[in-house]
Motif scaffolding. Structure first.
Motif, PDB file in Angstrom:
ATOM      1  N   TRP A  43     -36.169 -19.874  11.896  1.00 46.22           N
ATOM      2  CA  TRP A  43     -35.762 -21.212  11.455  1.00 46.22           C
ATOM      3  C   TRP A  43     -35.267 -22.035  12.640  1.00 46.22           C
ATOM      4  CZ3 TRP A  43     -30.885 -23.464  11.779  1.00 46.22           C
ATOM      5  CH2 TRP A  43     -30.734 -24.685  11.107  1.00 46.22           C
ATOM      6  N   TYR A 147     -37.324 -26.404   3.882  1.00 47.66           N
ATOM      7  CA  TYR A 147     -37.066 -24.995   3.601  1.00 47.66           C
ATOM      8  C   TYR A 147     -36.205 -24.801   2.353  1.00 47.66           C
ATOM      9  CZ  TYR A 147     -38.156 -25.207   8.574  1.00 47.66           C
ATOM     10  OH  TYR A 147     -38.738 -25.482   9.783  1.00 47.66           O
ATOM     11  N   SER A 149     -36.584 -25.043  -0.889  1.00 47.53           N
ATOM     12  CA  SER A 149     -37.059 -24.261  -2.040  1.00 47.53           C
ATOM     13  C   SER A 149     -36.850 -22.778  -1.807  1.00 47.53           C
ATOM     14  CB  SER A 149     -38.532 -24.563  -2.338  1.00 47.53           C
ATOM     15  OG  SER A 149     -39.349 -24.207  -1.241  1.00 47.53           O
ATOM     16  N   ARG A 150     -37.101 -22.335  -0.591  1.00 46.77           N
ATOM     17  CA  ARG A 150     -36.902 -20.919  -0.253  1.00 46.77           C
ATOM     18  C   ARG A 150     -35.420 -20.564  -0.271  1.00 46.77           C
ATOM     19  NH1 ARG A 150     -39.496 -17.531   4.725  1.00 46.77           N
ATOM     20  NH2 ARG A 150     -41.360 -18.097   3.576  1.00 46.77           N
ATOM     21  N   ALA A 153     -33.995 -20.614  -3.901  1.00 45.16           N
ATOM     22  CA  ALA A 153     -34.409 -19.449  -4.695  1.00 45.16           C
ATOM     23  C   ALA A 153     -33.515 -18.251  -4.393  1.00 45.16           C
ATOM     24  CB  ALA A 153     -35.868 -19.112  -4.396  1.00 45.16           C
ATOM     25  N   LEU A 241     -34.717 -13.633   4.494  1.00 55.18           N
ATOM     26  CA  LEU A 241     -35.011 -15.035   4.190  1.00 55.18           C
ATOM     27  C   LEU A 241     -36.159 -15.591   5.016  1.00 55.18           C
ATOM     28  CD1 LEU A 241     -34.274 -17.653   2.702  1.00 55.18           C
ATOM     29  CD2 LEU A 241     -32.596 -18.103   4.516  1.00 55.18           C
ATOM     30  N   TRP A 242     -36.157 -15.311   6.318  1.00 50.34           N
ATOM     31  CA  TRP A 242     -37.174 -15.892   7.195  1.00 50.34           C
ATOM     32  C   TRP A 242     -38.247 -14.888   7.598  1.00 50.34           C
ATOM     33  CZ3 TRP A 242     -36.111 -20.532   6.196  1.00 50.34           C
ATOM     34  CH2 TRP A 242     -34.807 -21.027   6.212  1.00 50.34           C
ATOM     35  N   ARG A 245     -43.807 -13.374   5.196  1.00 48.29           N
ATOM     36  CA  ARG A 245     -44.240 -12.764   3.942  1.00 48.29           C
ATOM     37  C   ARG A 245     -45.635 -13.272   3.584  1.00 48.29           C
ATOM     38  NH1 ARG A 245     -39.397 -14.255   0.074  1.00 48.29           N
ATOM     39  NH2 ARG A 245     -39.530 -16.144   1.324  1.00 48.29           N
ATOM     40  N   ALA A 269     -45.822 -20.755   3.635  1.00 52.59           N
ATOM     41  CA  ALA A 269     -44.469 -20.196   3.589  1.00 52.59           C
ATOM     42  C   ALA A 269     -43.520 -21.025   4.454  1.00 52.59           C
ATOM     43  CB  ALA A 269     -44.480 -18.748   4.056  1.00 52.59           C
ATOM     44  N   ARG A 314     -44.600 -24.841   0.350  1.00 53.24           N
ATOM     45  CA  ARG A 314     -44.603 -24.478  -1.062  1.00 53.24           C
ATOM     46  C   ARG A 314     -43.308 -24.895  -1.748  1.00 53.24           C
ATOM     47  NH1 ARG A 314     -46.835 -18.963   0.607  1.00 53.24           N
ATOM     48  NH2 ARG A 314     -44.697 -18.187   0.468  1.00 53.24           N
ATOM     49  N   ARG A 316     -40.642 -24.397  -5.222  1.00 49.52           N
ATOM     50  CA  ARG A 316     -40.148 -23.262  -6.015  1.00 49.52           C
ATOM     51  C   ARG A 316     -41.160 -22.866  -7.083  1.00 49.52           C
ATOM     52  NH1 ARG A 316     -34.836 -24.830  -8.634  1.00 49.52           N
ATOM     53  NH2 ARG A 316     -34.782 -22.644  -9.227  1.00 49.52           N
ATOM     54  N   GLU A 319     -43.736 -20.753  -5.470  1.00 50.63           N
ATOM     55  CA  GLU A 319     -43.228 -19.417  -5.171  1.00 50.63           C
ATOM     56  C   GLU A 319     -43.244 -18.550  -6.422  1.00 50.63           C
ATOM     57  OE1 GLU A 319     -42.565 -18.232  -2.322  1.00 50.63           O
ATOM     58  OE2 GLU A 319     -42.084 -19.888  -0.966  1.00 50.63           O
TER      59      GLU A 319
END
Length: 328
Positions: A43, A147, A149-150, A153, A241-242, A245, A269, A314, A316, A319
């Protein structure tokens, strides 16, 4: 060690909340060096580049957030900068409205403002807080909005887990695995602290629990009289988190969205420009742009401007869709 003593009323008033404004402040600490373990390295690398290319001067914001190793007694943050939220999930706009409405008296009596910023704040608090809010909005768009949304979540997942723990075993079960620096014993929550010690009461206000992705490996407490006492702690799974994936474009998802759009979602991602997405997926730039427009209209992709580029990522909803397709 701080001992927070709970009454029955305090237990009943304990609640959870998220704070976009606190994530702004905590993420600035990370950019100023509060990430010795490199947890947020991916990040940080992306965001430093975006901030460097911005026309905004973020100095007035960064100056208010002390660098690691320079923290005086307590958090060292100006008390008005990120008060605990009063609702469970405030938007950044709501929290900034609260920041702009900070009383001039609180500004003038705050002791943690650096000398290079104190004169402007005290001379005209309203104007200074207005400019600071605009800077925070600009920082948010570059550093956190792509970032969010990630991040959101992960934070909401932690709150859901904590709520289940509370239902299953009460306060003791809730706090048992909150953080290694936190222990619960006979109605008292003990917080490890380097410089503050002794008992603290909650005065029947309860404790506000705020998960935050940028605080690890620390916890932050707010125990003054102005706001509800709060504890900011790292959520479960923050170490992933980062992590890259890669999400394969499953056949099931291809059947619903089409192969090109499924491929694009799999690549999003992290915020990415159209030309880079086209190169990775083998699509033409025009084709990628058309598919991204459709995905955005469906709420599966969000767009954020960074200088002359538009970056896509993306949402939420996407995801959730990808996770469901992967699990089947």
């Amino acid at each position: 060690m701080i001992q927070i003593e709970f009454t029955t009323e305090d237990v009943a008033r304990t609640r959870f909340a998220l704070s976009p404004l606190w994530e702004v402040v905590a993420s600035v600490r990370v950019l100023k060096g509060a990430d010795e373990q490199g947890l947020h390295q991916r990040w940080t690398r992306h965001v430093r580049r975006e901030l460097a290319g911005s026309e905004l001067d973020f100095g007035p914001l960064f100056d208010l957030v002390p660098a690691p190793g320079r923290l005086p007694r307590g958090s060292g943050l100006p008390s008005f900068l990120c008060p605990p939220p009063v609702t469970p999930l405030p938007s950044l706009a709501v929290e900034l409205a609260g920041l702009r409405a900070t009383s001039p008296e609180l500004i003038r009596t705050t002791s943690d403002v650096p000398p290079e910023r104190i004169d402007a704040l005290r001379a005209d608090p309203s104007a200074a807080l207005g400019r600071l809010s605009e800077l925070i909005e600009g920082y948010w768009e570059l550093a956190l909005a792509p970032y969010w949304s990630r991040i959101l979540a992960l934070l909401e997942s932690d709150i859901a887990y904590r709520a289940r723990r509370l239902v299953e075993g009460g306060a003791q079960h809730l706090f048992a695995d909150l953080d290694p620096q936190v222990t619960w014993d006979a109605g008292t929550l003990q917080l490890a602290h380097r410089s503050v010690h002794g008992p603290r009461g909650l005065d029947s206000r309860g404790l506000l629990l705020v998960p935050s992705v940028f605080v690890w490996p620390r916890i932050f407490s707010v125990l003054g009289e102005t706001w509800q006492p709060a504890l900011r702690y790292p959520p479960r799974g923050v170490g992933t988190l980062w992590s890259p994936r890669p999400v394969p474009a499953s056949e099931a998802l291809c059947g619903v969205l089409g192969r090109s759009r499924a491929l694009l979602l799999a690549e999003l991602a992290f915020p990415t420009a159209t030309v880079d997405l086209a190169r990775r997926t083998g699509l033409t730039s025009g084709g990628a742009s058309q598919h991204l427009t459709a995905l955005r209209a469906a709420g599966l992709v969000s767009a954020h401007r960074s200088g002359r580029k538009v970056l896509y990522v993306r949402t939420r909803a996407a995801e959730t869709l990808l996770a469901a397709a992967e699990s089947n």
